[in-house]
Motif scaffolding. Sequence first.
Motif, PDB file in Angstrom:
ATOM      1  N   ARG A   1       0.867  -1.081  -0.056  1.00 24.23           N
ATOM      2  CA  ARG A   1      -0.107  -0.108   0.071  1.00 24.23           C
ATOM      3  C   ARG A   1       0.969   1.413   0.000  1.00 24.23           C
ATOM      4  O   ARG A   1       0.653   2.426  -0.567  1.00 24.23           O
ATOM      5  CB  ARG A   1      -0.994  -0.052   1.347  1.00 24.23           C
ATOM      6  N   ARG A   2       1.966   1.148   0.856  1.00 26.34           N
ATOM      7  CA  ARG A   2       2.824   2.463   0.905  1.00 26.34           C
ATOM      8  C   ARG A   2       3.531   2.682  -0.476  1.00 26.34           C
ATOM      9  O   ARG A   2       3.521   3.728  -0.975  1.00 26.34           O
ATOM     10  CB  ARG A   2       3.909   2.206   2.036  1.00 26.34           C
ATOM     11  N   VAL A   3       3.962   1.709  -1.267  1.00 26.41           N
ATOM     12  CA  VAL A   3       4.384   1.640  -2.315  1.00 26.41           C
ATOM     13  C   VAL A   3       3.579   2.350  -3.494  1.00 26.41           C
ATOM     14  O   VAL A   3       3.814   3.119  -4.275  1.00 26.41           O
ATOM     15  CB  VAL A   3       5.172   0.466  -2.826  1.00 26.41           C
ATOM     16  N   GLY A   4       2.399   1.599  -3.470  1.00 20.42           N
ATOM     17  CA  GLY A   4       1.465   2.031  -4.236  1.00 20.42           C
ATOM     18  C   GLY A   4       1.061   3.545  -4.455  1.00 20.42           C
ATOM     19  O   GLY A   4       0.940   4.104  -5.038  1.00 20.42           O
ATOM     20  N   ALA A   5       0.842   3.785  -3.168  1.00 22.54           N
ATOM     21  CA  ALA A   5       0.787   5.246  -2.639  1.00 22.54           C
ATOM     22  C   ALA A   5       1.587   6.555  -3.132  1.00 22.54           C
ATOM     23  O   ALA A   5       1.292   7.439  -3.509  1.00 22.54           O
ATOM     24  CB  ALA A   5       0.384   5.720  -1.081  1.00 22.54           C
ATOM     25  N   LYS A   6       2.932   5.751  -2.866  1.00 20.92           N
ATOM     26  CA  LYS A   6       3.939   6.530  -3.305  1.00 20.92           C
ATOM     27  C   LYS A   6       3.778   6.870  -4.901  1.00 20.92           C
ATOM     28  O   LYS A   6       4.398   7.913  -5.313  1.00 20.92           O
ATOM     29  CB  LYS A   6       5.281   6.180  -2.855  1.00 20.92           C
ATOM     30  N   ILE A   7       3.811   5.635  -5.368  1.00 15.96           N
ATOM     31  CA  ILE A   7       3.833   5.809  -6.854  1.00 15.96           C
ATOM     32  C   ILE A   7       2.705   6.583  -7.646  1.00 15.96           C
ATOM     33  O   ILE A   7       2.971   7.517  -8.555  1.00 15.96           O
ATOM     34  CB  ILE A   7       3.663   4.385  -7.435  1.00 15.96           C
ATOM     35  N   TRP A   8       1.598   6.534  -7.240  1.00 14.65           N
ATOM     36  CA  TRP A   8       0.270   7.316  -7.323  1.00 14.65           C
ATOM     37  C   TRP A   8       0.551   8.801  -7.187  1.00 14.65           C
ATOM     38  O   TRP A   8       0.465   9.679  -7.952  1.00 14.65           O
ATOM     39  CB  TRP A   8      -0.776   6.826  -6.524  1.00 14.65           C
ATOM     40  N   SER A   9       1.183   8.953  -5.877  1.00 14.71           N
ATOM     41  CA  SER A   9       1.696  10.305  -5.722  1.00 14.71           C
ATOM     42  C   SER A   9       2.599  10.852  -6.714  1.00 14.71           C
ATOM     43  O   SER A   9       2.376  12.121  -7.167  1.00 14.71           O
ATOM     44  CB  SER A   9       2.042  10.533  -4.299  1.00 14.71           C
ATOM     45  N   LEU A  10       3.617  10.412  -7.197  1.00 12.92           N
ATOM     46  CA  LEU A  10       4.568  10.611  -7.992  1.00 12.92           C
ATOM     47  C   LEU A  10       3.905  10.925  -9.207  1.00 12.92           C
ATOM     48  O   LEU A  10       4.093  12.064 -10.067  1.00 12.92           O
ATOM     49  CB  LEU A  10       5.724   9.715  -8.312  1.00 12.92           C
ATOM     50  N   LEU A  11       3.003  10.032  -9.808  1.00 10.27           N
ATOM     51  CA  LEU A  11       2.219  10.029 -11.245  1.00 10.27           C
ATOM     52  C   LEU A  11       1.401  11.506 -11.134  1.00 10.27           C
ATOM     53  O   LEU A  11       1.395  12.165 -12.163  1.00 10.27           O
ATOM     54  CB  LEU A  11       1.287   9.007 -11.309  1.00 10.27           C
ATOM     55  N   LEU A  12       0.660  11.840  -9.872  1.00  8.17           N
ATOM     56  CA  LEU A  12      -0.175  12.800  -9.899  1.00  8.17           C
ATOM     57  C   LEU A  12       0.734  14.174  -9.921  1.00  8.17           C
ATOM     58  O   LEU A  12       0.204  15.111 -10.499  1.00  8.17           O
ATOM     59  CB  LEU A  12      -0.963  12.686  -8.598  1.00  8.17           C
ATOM     60  N   GLY A  13       1.801  13.988  -9.144  1.00  4.95           N
ATOM     61  CA  GLY A  13       2.712  15.264  -9.348  1.00  4.95           C
ATOM     62  C   GLY A  13       3.256  15.467 -10.459  1.00  4.95           C
ATOM     63  O   GLY A  13       3.347  16.811 -11.135  1.00  4.95           O
ATOM     64  N   ARG A  14       3.782  14.304 -11.498  1.00  5.73           N
ATOM     65  CA  ARG A  14       4.063  14.779 -12.788  1.00  5.73           C
ATOM     66  C   ARG A  14       2.865  15.020 -13.636  1.00  5.73           C
ATOM     67  O   ARG A  14       3.083  16.173 -14.502  1.00  5.73           O
ATOM     68  CB  ARG A  14       4.526  13.642 -13.366  1.00  5.73           C
ATOM     69  N   PHE A  15       1.591  14.807 -13.395  1.00  5.42           N
ATOM     70  CA  PHE A  15       0.363  15.281 -14.317  1.00  5.42           C
ATOM     71  C   PHE A  15       0.426  16.663 -13.915  1.00  5.42           C
ATOM     72  O   PHE A  15      -0.071  17.432 -15.105  1.00  5.42           O
ATOM     73  CB  PHE A  15      -0.785  14.221 -13.750  1.00  5.42           C
ATOM     74  N   HIS A  16       0.115  17.094 -12.701  1.00  6.84           N
ATOM     75  CA  HIS A  16       0.036  18.460 -12.274  1.00  6.84           C
ATOM     76  C   HIS A  16       0.981  19.359 -12.779  1.00  6.84           C
ATOM     77  O   HIS A  16       0.873  20.545 -13.344  1.00  6.84           O
ATOM     78  CB  HIS A  16      -0.100  18.511 -10.666  1.00  6.84           C
ATOM     79  N   ALA A  17       2.264  18.863 -12.809  1.00 12.45           N
ATOM     80  CA  ALA A  17       3.476  19.636 -13.288  1.00 12.45           C
ATOM     81  C   ALA A  17       3.404  19.813 -14.889  1.00 12.45           C
ATOM     82  O   ALA A  17       3.492  20.926 -15.304  1.00 12.45           O
ATOM     83  CB  ALA A  17       4.606  18.914 -13.201  1.00 12.45           C
ATOM     84  N   SER A  18       2.728  18.870 -15.722  1.00  8.84           N
ATOM     85  CA  SER A  18       2.729  19.292 -16.883  1.00  8.84           C
ATOM     86  C   SER A  18       1.593  20.229 -17.289  1.00  8.84           C
ATOM     87  O   SER A  18       1.471  20.698 -18.375  1.00  8.84           O
ATOM     88  CB  SER A  18       2.437  17.895 -17.582  1.00  8.84           C
TER      89      SER A  18
END
Length: 297
Positions: A272-289
Amino acid sequence: KELMQFAGWDAVLAGIWRIRMQGSQLILNWGFGTAVNAANSIALQASNYQNAVAMSILRATQPAIISRYSQGDLATTRRLVQTCSKYMLYAQMGLLIPLAFEGATILRLWLGKDVEHAPLIVFLTATWIALNHLTSGQQIVTYATGNLRKFSLAMLGLEFVLFAAAALWIFKFEGPVWSLAALTVVVTFVGNFVRAAVAGPSLHMPVMEWVRETVWPVTLVAMVAACAGAVVHFTMPASTFRLLVLVAVTGIVLAPSVWLLGMESWERDQFRRVGAKIWSLLLGRFHASDKSPQTGP
């Protein structure tokens, strides 16, 4: 001197594996002829693909196991050893379950023809290849200790018992063509207990703890997946479509079975922690774009 001893016993262990592979070919050729030997060759070739999947997991966890063990962190080492072996077995179940029920169809599609005795021999070979990884984590620790003598002698003795029993069964009692493969399954299973016992003191992990934390979860997951495969196999007519359905059902059933039956709570929390971290990174990149400056005419 110690380095030479380590290299010598390591060579013995490597030789045991080669003896098993080549010795099986010789015994089957002498006992049953080229037809059965060809079926065994197909089984060994298929096992190479299967073993490659498991070894990718082993290579990923080996540095962490050695590092934690060298630091004296036995609690983390035990967890890594147990999860390494479990996940190697879970990864191979996606092949083992279809082979158990649809081996003949798989081989017909692969080879373009039916090969007598091959489905059963391939399945038994795939089974002992999978079982051999039940204590892969313990073997890493055994290598890390540098004391291979006891382990090498025990495995060499088991290999001698295997080929002596196979020769007696095949040549003296005219055993069936699958006798060597079946005996190899048994000896490999027993060998896991030997490896667990040898590595146990270094890990402070008794054999029964290994059974409880590794063997039992793997057995539960395998039983659930096998039941699902059996339902498909016995309720649908034989066809390539049945094979495809069985593979799909096996994959669908394996995922929740591993999650609910094959993992401890700390393992699920880690995922769950790994999944949450990956999801957070993906959201961060999406918002940055989205916030990147737009250029226009």
